[in-house]
Design a protein around this motif. Structure first.
Motif, short mmCIF file in Angstrom:
data_model
loop_
_atom_site.label_atom_id
_atom_site.label_comp_id
_atom_site.label_asym_id
_atom_site.label_seq_id
_atom_site.Cartn_x
_atom_site.Cartn_y
_atom_site.Cartn_z
N TRP A 166 0.81 -1.21 0.00
CA TRP A 166 0.00 0.00 0.00
C TRP A 166 0.85 1.27 0.00
CZ3 TRP A 166 -4.29 2.21 -1.21
CH2 TRP A 166 -4.64 3.43 -0.65
N ALA A 167 1.94 1.29 0.77
CA ALA A 167 2.68 2.54 0.90
C ALA A 167 4.18 2.31 1.05
CB ALA A 167 2.17 3.35 2.10
N LEU A 168 4.94 3.28 0.55
CA LEU A 168 6.38 3.34 0.76
C LEU A 168 6.68 4.63 1.51
CD1 LEU A 168 9.45 2.85 0.23
CD2 LEU A 168 9.12 3.99 -1.99
N VAL A 169 7.40 4.52 2.63
CA VAL A 169 7.82 5.70 3.38
C VAL A 169 9.33 5.85 3.22
CG1 VAL A 169 7.95 6.83 5.64
CG2 VAL A 169 5.96 5.43 5.06
N ASN A 170 9.73 6.82 2.42
CA ASN A 170 11.15 7.11 2.20
C ASN A 170 11.65 7.98 3.35
OD1 ASN A 170 11.67 5.83 -0.37
ND2 ASN A 170 10.36 7.40 -1.29
N ASN A 171 12.24 7.35 4.35
CA ASN A 171 12.70 8.08 5.52
C ASN A 171 14.22 8.15 5.63
OD1 ASN A 171 12.65 9.05 8.48
ND2 ASN A 171 13.66 7.05 8.61
N ALA A 172 14.92 7.13 5.16
CA ALA A 172 16.37 7.07 5.35
C ALA A 172 17.05 8.30 4.77
CB ALA A 172 16.93 5.81 4.68
N GLY A 173 17.96 8.88 5.55
CA GLY A 173 18.69 10.06 5.10
C GLY A 173 20.09 10.10 5.68
N TYR A 174 20.90 11.00 5.16
CA TYR A 174 22.32 11.05 5.55
C TYR A 174 22.81 12.48 5.52
CZ TYR A 174 27.39 10.24 5.09
OH TYR A 174 28.75 10.25 5.27
N CYS A 175 23.46 12.90 6.59
CA CYS A 175 24.11 14.21 6.65
C CYS A 175 25.52 14.00 7.21
CB CYS A 175 23.33 15.17 7.54
SG CYS A 175 24.07 16.82 7.66
N ALA A 176 26.54 14.30 6.41
CA ALA A 176 27.91 13.96 6.78
C ALA A 176 28.72 15.14 7.28
CB ALA A 176 28.64 13.34 5.59
N HIS A 177 28.24 16.36 7.05
CA HIS A 177 29.09 17.51 7.37
C HIS A 177 28.24 18.75 7.60
CE1 HIS A 177 32.37 20.36 7.34
NE2 HIS A 177 31.88 20.97 6.28
N PHE A 178 28.60 19.53 8.58
CA PHE A 178 27.97 20.81 8.86
C PHE A 178 29.05 21.87 8.75
CE2 PHE A 178 26.61 24.19 11.79
CZ PHE A 178 25.31 24.41 11.36
N GLY A 179 29.07 22.61 7.66
CA GLY A 179 30.14 23.59 7.46
C GLY A 179 30.00 24.30 6.13
N ASP A 180 30.92 25.21 5.86
CA ASP A 180 30.88 26.02 4.65
C ASP A 180 30.85 25.16 3.39
OD1 ASP A 180 32.25 27.49 6.91
OD2 ASP A 180 32.00 29.14 5.48
N ALA A 181 30.13 25.65 2.39
CA ALA A 181 30.03 24.91 1.13
C ALA A 181 31.39 24.71 0.49
CB ALA A 181 29.10 25.66 0.16
N GLU A 182 32.27 25.71 0.58
CA GLU A 182 33.60 25.60 -0.02
C GLU A 182 34.44 24.55 0.70
OE1 GLU A 182 37.34 28.44 -1.43
OE2 GLU A 182 35.93 29.16 0.07
N LEU A 183 34.20 24.38 2.00
CA LEU A 183 34.99 23.43 2.78
C LEU A 183 34.45 22.01 2.71
CD1 LEU A 183 35.60 25.58 5.99
CD2 LEU A 183 37.22 25.13 4.14
N SER A 184 33.23 21.85 2.25
CA SER A 184 32.65 20.51 2.16
C SER A 184 33.34 19.71 1.06
CB SER A 184 31.15 20.60 1.88
OG SER A 184 30.49 21.29 2.93
N LEU A 185 33.79 18.52 1.40
CA LEU A 185 34.49 17.67 0.44
C LEU A 185 33.52 17.19 -0.64
CD1 LEU A 185 36.49 15.47 2.98
CD2 LEU A 185 37.29 17.53 1.79
N MET A 186 34.04 16.93 -1.82
CA MET A 186 33.19 16.40 -2.89
C MET A 186 32.62 15.05 -2.50
SD MET A 186 32.85 18.69 -5.08
CE MET A 186 31.89 17.65 -6.18
N SER A 187 33.37 14.28 -1.71
CA SER A 187 32.85 12.99 -1.24
C SER A 187 31.63 13.19 -0.35
CB SER A 187 33.94 12.23 -0.46
OG SER A 187 34.37 12.98 0.67
N THR A 188 31.57 14.33 0.35
CA THR A 188 30.41 14.64 1.18
C THR A 188 29.20 14.93 0.31
OG1 THR A 188 31.79 15.52 2.96
CG2 THR A 188 29.49 16.23 2.90
N TYR A 189 29.39 15.74 -0.73
CA TYR A 189 28.29 16.01 -1.66
C TYR A 189 27.79 14.71 -2.29
CZ TYR A 189 29.11 21.07 -1.50
OH TYR A 189 29.23 22.38 -1.09
N ARG A 190 28.73 13.89 -2.74
CA ARG A 190 28.33 12.63 -3.40
C ARG A 190 27.66 11.68 -2.41
NH1 ARG A 190 33.58 13.42 -5.94
NH2 ARG A 190 33.27 14.05 -8.12
N GLY A 191 28.17 11.64 -1.17
CA GLY A 191 27.59 10.76 -0.16
C GLY A 191 26.15 11.11 0.14
N CYS A 192 25.88 12.41 0.29
CA CYS A 192 24.51 12.85 0.54
C CYS A 192 23.60 12.53 -0.65
CB CYS A 192 24.48 14.35 0.84
SG CYS A 192 25.09 14.80 2.47
N MET A 193 24.11 12.77 -1.86
CA MET A 193 23.30 12.49 -3.04
C MET A 193 23.04 11.00 -3.21
SD MET A 193 22.33 15.29 -4.51
CE MET A 193 21.81 14.68 -6.11
#
Length: 388
Positions: A166-193
């Motif tokens: 009947w239903a799918l609940v998409n709840n799983a999520g991931y946040c790897a870093h809290f900091g400036d966009a310039e300082l965020s590693l590309m692996s962090t962007y890819r990991g979240c995506m």
């Protein structure tokens, strides 16, 4: 004067008559109860009618007043809920937080729950096995692994063979870093995506044939960070923005199939690894060891460390009562006509009002007061200030 007002009186009178008949019909069918809120809305409608009568052409005023009346009826009427019996739901990310709480609530209501966890032996997984009924099935699934998603798809087919999913609940999520966009590693962007967008998209596509067959529901937990440009949440917010957009596209495309799609926008809650200081310390060390030396010198380790500490301080104010989010998930699954978006959290309306409707000069200062509380400036900016 009488000739000019008479048509207006008859026009608005017809709107009020029709509105009164609808209210009477709903009262007589026990679909509406008299509440203080309903009285307040009625008073506001009278004021709105007075405004339309004085300042607007009759036809435009009738259209606007009719729209306002229908809106009041929609928000004051209790939502009709569908029966639970025989319905199955799959929820991702049930190790902790919203997923675990939703699995428990839906199991209590009588759903056949399929809960996915990263680790079958996690405290959350053990707790679900201990406290839920034998209708609940726990599956190990990592959204970044296609083989896990395929296995979850097969198990779901087997478990829902009788009545369907009947239903799918998409709840799983991931946040790897809290900091400036310039300082965020590309692996962090890819990991979240990978988790928040691609993984969620893949499990949704895998289960869509079953959901189309049952004319069921897709409920996705997103984030206000996907709709507003919060400082320090570039990677996470970008992935949630992509997720909200694709779910809204699904909503349009799946309407002819009878599948209804809703997005939950929670406020600030203590979920997942939020309180796991060792997790964030590992992420912090990983960041420092992978930043280019020039960039590290420009910002300074002391600035980066303070940003992480601010995240912990902000987390202390996060809400621990998940019930607004779980109520929203439950309504999206069971309501005959679920909302497109659910805003779950105290004062969340204020954040959206300021972020969307007020000038950027005001909204920027508002978000700055929430996130940019650091006393340490980036090292290069401090040097510039000292030389001025």
């Amino acid at each position: 004067m009488e000739l000019s007002t008479s048509p207006s009186i008859w026009a608005y009178g017809s709107v009020w008559l029709f509105f009164s008949l609808l209210v009477y019909f709903k009262f007589s069918h026990s679909d509406m109860v008299l509440t203080p809120a309903l009285l307040v809305y009625f008073f506001l409608l009278v004021l709105f009618e007075w405004f339309c009568h004085l300042y607007l052409p009759i036809l435009l005023g009738m259209v606007l007043l009719s729209s306002a009346c229908f809106y009041v009826l929609s928000i004051t009427s209790p939502r009709k809920l569908l029966p639970v019996a025989g319905k199955a739901v799959l929820i991702t990310g049930c190790d902790s937080g919203f997923g675990k709480a939703a699995a428990q609530r839906l199991d209590e209501l009588g759903f056949k729950v399929i809960a996915t966890v990263l680790d079958l032996e996690s405290p959350g997984g053990k707790d679900l096995r201990k406290n839920c009924s034998d209708r609940l099935t726990i599956i190990q699934m990592d959204l970044t692994k296609p083989e896990d998603i395929k296995r979850a798809q097969q198990i779901t087919k087997e478990k829902t063979r009788e009545n369907g999913l009947w239903a799918l609940v998409n709840n799983a999520g991931y946040c790897a870093h809290f900091g400036d966009a310039e300082l965020s590693l590309m692996s962090t962007y890819r990991g979240c995506m990978e988790v928040n967008f691609f993984g969620t998209l893949e499990i949704t596509k895998a289960l869509l044939p079953m959901l189309r067959s049952s004319k069921g529901r897709i409920v996705t937990v997103s984030s206000p960070a996907g709709e507003h440009s919060f400082p320090f949440l570039a990677a996470y917010g970008s992935s949630k923005a992509a997720l909200s957009r694709v779910m809204d596209t699904f909503r349009h495309e799946l309407m002819p199939w009878g599948v209804k799609v809703s997005v939950i926008q929670p406020g600030s809650y203590k979920t997942g690894a939020h309180d796991d200081k060792s997790h964030w310390e590992r992420q912090h060390k990983k960041l420092l060891s992978n930043l280019p030396n020039e960039l590290l010198q420009e910002y300074g380790e002391e600035y980066i460390s303070e940003t992480q500490n601010l995240f912990f301080e902000y987390g202390k104010t996060a809400c621990t009562d998940f019930s607004p989010v779980i109520d929203s998930i439950t309504d999206a699954i069971l309501s005959e006509n679920p909302k497109v978006k659910y805003y779950a959290g105290k004062q969340l309306w204020l954040l959206y009002f300021i972020g969307i409707y007020l000038p950027s000069s005001i909204s920027d200062n508002f978000f700055k007061s929430l996130f940019l509380k650091g006393k340490i400036m980036p090292r290069a900016l401090r040097k510039q200030k000292n030389t001025e």
